[in-house]
Design a protein around this motif. Structure first.
Motif, PDB file in Angstrom:
ATOM      1  N   ARG A 770       0.890  -1.238  -0.120  1.00 57.71           N
ATOM      2  CA  ARG A 770       0.130   0.034   0.093  1.00 57.71           C
ATOM      3  C   ARG A 770       0.754   1.288   0.186  1.00 57.71           C
ATOM      4  N   HIS A 771       0.619   1.958  -0.900  1.00 62.27           N
ATOM      5  CA  HIS A 771       1.546   3.331  -1.096  1.00 62.27           C
ATOM      6  C   HIS A 771       1.187   4.267   0.130  1.00 62.27           C
ATOM      7  N   ARG A 772       2.268   4.488   0.828  1.00 56.51           N
ATOM      8  CA  ARG A 772       2.422   5.639   1.818  1.00 56.51           C
ATOM      9  C   ARG A 772       2.599   7.104   1.690  1.00 56.51           C
ATOM     10  N   PHE A 773       3.601   7.211   0.884  1.00 57.40           N
ATOM     11  CA  PHE A 773       3.931   8.743   0.608  1.00 57.40           C
ATOM     12  C   PHE A 773       4.869   8.789  -0.604  1.00 57.40           C
ATOM     13  N   SER A 774       5.261   9.940  -1.243  1.00 54.69           N
ATOM     14  CA  SER A 774       6.147  10.145  -2.224  1.00 54.69           C
ATOM     15  C   SER A 774       6.906  11.437  -1.867  1.00 54.69           C
ATOM     16  N   TYR A 775       8.153  11.388  -1.648  1.00 58.46           N
ATOM     17  CA  TYR A 775       8.939  12.360  -1.406  1.00 58.46           C
ATOM     18  C   TYR A 775       9.482  12.971  -2.735  1.00 58.46           C
ATOM     19  N   THR A 776       9.278  14.378  -3.169  1.00 59.59           N
ATOM     20  CA  THR A 776       9.788  14.820  -4.322  1.00 59.59           C
ATOM     21  C   THR A 776      10.676  16.168  -4.059  1.00 59.59           C
ATOM     22  N   GLY A 814       8.345  10.517   5.711  1.00 59.82           N
ATOM     23  CA  GLY A 814       8.578  11.236   4.719  1.00 59.82           C
ATOM     24  C   GLY A 814       8.930  12.729   5.042  1.00 59.82           C
ATOM     25  N   GLN A 815       8.527  13.246   6.273  1.00 60.01           N
ATOM     26  CA  GLN A 815       9.051  14.314   6.616  1.00 60.01           C
ATOM     27  C   GLN A 815      10.403  15.060   6.559  1.00 60.01           C
ATOM     28  N   PHE A 816      10.512  16.054   6.018  1.00 60.79           N
ATOM     29  CA  PHE A 816      11.945  16.454   5.773  1.00 60.79           C
ATOM     30  C   PHE A 816      12.648  17.111   7.167  1.00 60.79           C
ATOM     31  N   LEU A 817      13.803  16.554   7.415  1.00 59.99           N
ATOM     32  CA  LEU A 817      14.427  16.741   8.850  1.00 59.99           C
ATOM     33  C   LEU A 817      15.523  17.800   8.661  1.00 59.99           C
ATOM     34  N   SER A 818      16.513  17.340   7.618  1.00 59.10           N
ATOM     35  CA  SER A 818      17.579  18.133   7.319  1.00 59.10           C
ATOM     36  C   SER A 818      18.282  18.064   6.166  1.00 59.10           C
ATOM     37  N   TYR A 819      19.250  18.705   5.856  1.00 58.21           N
ATOM     38  CA  TYR A 819      20.190  18.423   4.741  1.00 58.21           C
ATOM     39  C   TYR A 819      21.610  17.623   5.579  1.00 58.21           C
ATOM     40  N   LEU A 820      21.526  16.240   5.774  1.00 59.30           N
ATOM     41  CA  LEU A 820      22.628  15.728   6.383  1.00 59.30           C
ATOM     42  C   LEU A 820      24.182  15.902   5.907  1.00 59.30           C
ATOM     43  N   LEU A 821      24.113  16.067   4.431  1.00 57.22           N
ATOM     44  CA  LEU A 821      25.246  16.590   4.032  1.00 57.22           C
ATOM     45  C   LEU A 821      25.069  17.533   2.987  1.00 57.22           C
TER      46      LEU A 821
END
Length: 882
Positions: A770-776, A814-821
């Protein structure tokens, strides 16, 4: 006959135990009066045909005059003469069908308005009217006092003006009487006093002395000045009286409708013999016109049947342009091959020319029929060719620019308005591809690869929307407005459907890479059912979404008697997961620390890496796969792999065995001693599907395989058990809609989610598919070009973005947290990731051609170190994995 012993069959309602009086011909089901009201008001069944039972039976039959032994059963289709089965003189149809057809044609509109507007909104309107009456009484009392005061002043001014006019009238009357007297005197003089010279002289002297001439110049000049002053006073007074034009008493849609928390897929329609859908126009809730490649415009229903086929259209306008529309009479208006605008009658038999190319002046690009004003809006453009000289020695290069405009034509084809330039004198449009109109009269234009340009009814520029966040790139395609005056636009750059308010303020991304079409290209809003039709130029599907519902005040009046239960509701036990344990032990560092970096000597590029053990890692490039240590030296070498770039062609299981895809697209297994290669799974029976990526699931011991298909471009993920048997092919979500384009890299999260790095998004599904989310991308709707992807012990999702040259960190939802690098010159372009679950290190392949390196980062640390007896640790203080 004893009627007490006769058995009667009573129809029961399909929803409740009451007696049924109505029949839904679309479901079908029997309904009582209460359930029938709920059925026709529900937006999901608002377009169903509900009739009473007595309408399903024939009335008393009449006897044919020519054949007395037979009854009237047929009627002539054209002259409406009744016949029996033996009468063959006319083209006949069923008498019952004709009666129902005529009856429903006459009453359909009235029934629809009463059923869907008057009855539904009666309660809300009555409550609003009660409040409005009290408010209006207070407001109009002040207006009444002001009107009486102004009326008195106006009356005094009018009386003064009339008094001046009365003086002028008296002067004129006196002058007329004097002329009459002089005429009488002259007649008397000529007739009776010809010989009396003395008497004549006396009369003449009397005429000059007693009746002097009245000069009105002084009086009239004063009157003219006074009249001008009085007129100006009257005008000033009249301008203070404001009269606001009000239509019929109605309540705004914002009090009746509202946005749902999220869009719901209502229906999916497949278009036969097509590769995509370029433009949509609804006729009814079940009929629509659709255009696609090869000069085709078809009339189709929601079951996918082609009812009419039109070929008289220009091929260069179909790819992304609004080349057709429907007027208030359900007649098709379209642009033909010669760029004339034609009209096809509702019976699909007569085609007439509405506007010729000569009348249009410029080439038409898109058209839209305004249902409020019954006028045709035409988007047009022209090409301006220029020759640019780059330098004095080089030749001039041919270049061209596009300028566009919008024109308005009435029902007779007469030009009534031209919108070309803004208030500053510059052009408003470049290349209008689609056009629509909002409820407030605003003209909304999708300007190709530029912006959404909005003007008011008079053509004054209101705003231009260029994307969210401000400064980002927008490629608008399909566009429409809804009952709440929202503006919906397809963005080809981010593959989203964005929702704006009527003033151009961004509200939300309504659809992000929607499953089934993935790349939305055109939109159409059905005002009858409040549903959104979405099409794509890449896939021959049209999806119908429901995203607007009734307000709670309306829904409370028509609560349905059935309770909808979710079929996917699963009971889960509250058990401690590895993620819960790791969150108690681990925490993110403030910034990652680089532990080491090295260059793999025997490869020029690093498309994919798989951590092996200790200080060993598998690194692949085109036709080359090596096992390298941290000094860059090669421990093992394989050349039997395809040329696919940036694909997860290999993975390592818990026993240290390597799984990889060979040149023939079979999946092979290399033993941990590097001596034996066996075939784990052969190429699928369908040669169109080829494996693109593999990943070994540590939790289930299964192999996840991503497969791709070229035409049409789509993908799927299959699961293989330890013996190489396919156990779960997954191409669609639970709504049977495609969710992948090209699954390049696969991984798995701690909660069982399958994470796929697709062509332009990170697609996440549950273990069951089942599709949860798509991060774009970040911010939402920003373009993303994903490469390597992995998950860590805290269920974070890490993904390489080739476009921004960064590594994004997301949570499991799928929530954006940070730019790790973040982007850096030292790192270059990140291409692949691999996570070491034992030491919690991140292995990263990044760089450019012939300059690739492998970096090892530390970005986690202990939160509260436990005792050594409870959790064994490695020498650096990290808990060892089980």
């Amino acid at each position: 006959m004893d009627t007490s012993m006769t058995h009667y069959r009573v129809r029961r309602c399909s929803v409740c135990p009451n007696d049924a009086e109505y029949l839904c011909a679309s479901c079908p089901c029997d309904l009582c009066p209460h359930c029938k009201g709920n059925h026709v008001q529900d937006l999901r069944t608002i377009d169903h045909r509900v009739v009473s039972f007595h309408e399903t039976y024939l009335p008393v039959q009449e006897i044919c005059l020519k054949h007395p032994d037979h009854l009237y059963r047929k009627i002539c289709k054209w002259c409406y003469r009744t016949d029996c089965f033996h009468c063959k003189e006319h083209e006949q149809i069923s008498l019952h069908a004709m009666r129902n057809k005529i009856k429903h044609q006459k009453e359909r509109t009235s029934i629809h308005i009463i059923r869907n507007e008057a009855l539904l909104y009666r309660g809300v309107l009555m409550e609003s009217i009660k409040t409005d009456v009290n408010i209006c009484q207070n407001i109009f009392s002040f207006y009444h006092i002001d009107m009486l005061t102004n009326a008195k002043i106006l009356k005094d001014l009018v009386r003064r003006v009339l008094r001046s006019f009365h003086f002028t009238q008296r002067c004129l009357n006196q002058k007329i009487k004097m002329k009459r007297y002089l005429s009488s005197a002259e007649i008397y003089e000529d007739t009776y006093e010809q010989t009396a010279i003395r008497l004549v002289h006396s009369l003449l002297s009397k005429k000059k002395t007693c009746l002097p001439k009245i000069h009105l110049a002084h009086h009239t000049s004063q009157l003219a000045m006074k009249e001008l002053l009085e007129k100006r006073s009257v005008i000033d007074l009249l301008t203070q009286i404001q009269v606001t034009e009000k239509g019929k008493g109605r309540i705004g849609n914002e009090h009746l409708l509202k946005l749902m928390p999220g869009p719901e897929l209502h229906q999916s329609v497949t278009l036969p013999n097509s590769h995509g859908c370029f433009h949509l126009t609804n006729v009814t809730s079940n009929l629509f016109w659709a255009s696609y490649i090869d000069n085709n415009i078809i009339l189709s229903n929601t079951t996918g049947d082609i009812l009419y086929h039109l070929l008289d259209t220009p091929s260069d306008l179909l790819s992304g342009y609004g080349a057709h529309t429907v007027n208030s009479s359900n007649e098709l208006i379209y642009i033909d091959k010669e760029y004339n605008i034609k009209k096809l009658s509702m019976d699909l038999k007569t085609t007439t020319t509405f506007l010729t190319r000569a009348q249009l002046k410029l080439r038409p690009q898109c058209i839209y029929w305004s249902l409020t004003t019954n006028e045709l809006l035409v988007g047009m453009c022209k090409k301006k060719i220029e020759y640019v000289e780059l330098s004095e020695e080089s030749e001039k290069i041919r270049d061209y620019t596009w300028t566009g405009g919008v024109t308005r034509f009435n029902e007779t084809g007469k030009l009534t308005q031209i919108i070309y330039r803004g208030d500053t004198g510059s052009g408003l449009f470049k290349y209008p591809c689609k056009i629509t109109e909002n409820n407030n009269g605003d003209i909304v234009v999708s300007d190709w690869s530029t912006a959404v340009v909005v003007t008011d009814r008079e053509g004054r520029h209101r705003f231009s929307y260029t994307g969210h966040p401000p400064g980002s790139k927008l490629q608008p395609r399909g566009i429409c407005t809804d009952a709440l005056s929202h503006i919906l636009v397809c963005d080809d750059e981010t593959e989203t459907v964005q929702l704006l308010d009527k003033d151009g303020k961004f509200l939300l991304h309504l659809l992000i890479r929607p499953p089934g079409i993935i790349r939305p290209h055109n939109l159409n809003y059905d005002v009858a059912t409040h549903r959104l039709w979405v099409g794509s130029e890449d896939i021959n599907k049209v999806l119908v979404y429901k995203y607007i519902t009734r307000q709670d005040a309306v829904i409370d009046q028509y609560q349905t008697t059935t309770i909808m239960e979710s079929p996917n509701e699963n009971l889960t036990q509250e058990t401690e997961t590895p993620q819960d344990r790791n969150e108690c032990l681990l925490q993110l560092m403030s910034s990652p620390e680089l532990q080491r970096s090295f260059t793999v000597k025997d490869v020029k590029s690093c498309y994919h890496i798989s951590y092996f053990k200790l200080d060993l890692v598998w690194v692949s490039e085109s036709c080359n796969l090596v096992l390298s240590n941290t000094t860059g030296s090669t421990e093992h070498h394989l050349t039997d792999i395809p040329v696919d770039t940036f694909s997860g062609l290999h993975t390592v299981n818990s026993e240290g065995e390597l799984f990889f895809i060979d040149r023939d697209y079979n999946i092979k297994k290399l033993s941990n001693d590097m001596n034996t290669i066996t075939i784990f799974a052969k190429q699928t029976d369908d040669p169109n599907w080829t494996p693109r990526s593999v990943y070994w699931s540590p939790s289930g011991g299964d192999l996840l395989v991503g497969l791709g298909k070229a035409n049409p471009e789509t993908g799927k993920v299959s699961r293989y058990n330890r013996t190489g048997q396919q156990t779960q092919p997954r191409q669609h979500n639970n709504s049977d809609q495609e969710i992948y384009k090209d699954p390049k890299i696969i991984t798995e999260n701690n909660n069982g989610d399958i994470v796929v790095s697709d062509f332009d998004a990170v697609v996440v599904t549950e273990r069951g598919g089942r599709h949860r989310f798509s991060y774009t991308g970040h911010p939402p709707g920003s373009p993303l070009k994903p490469r390597g992807v992995c998950t860590d012990a805290m269920s974070h999702i890490l993904v390489c973005d080739n476009r921004s040259r960064t590594v994004h960190m997301l949570d499991e939802n799928g929530q954006f947290l940070s730019y790790l690098l973040p982007k850096s010159q030292e790192m270059g372009v990140p291409s692949s990731l691999s996570y070491d679950a034992n030491t919690h290190r991140l292995w990263l392949a990044a760089g450019s051609y012939k300059k690739y390196k492998v970096f090892v980062y530390k970005y986690m640390t202990l939160k509260d170190p436990p005792t050594d007896q409870e959790h064994p640790q490695d020498p650096e203080g990290f808990p060892l994995s089980n």
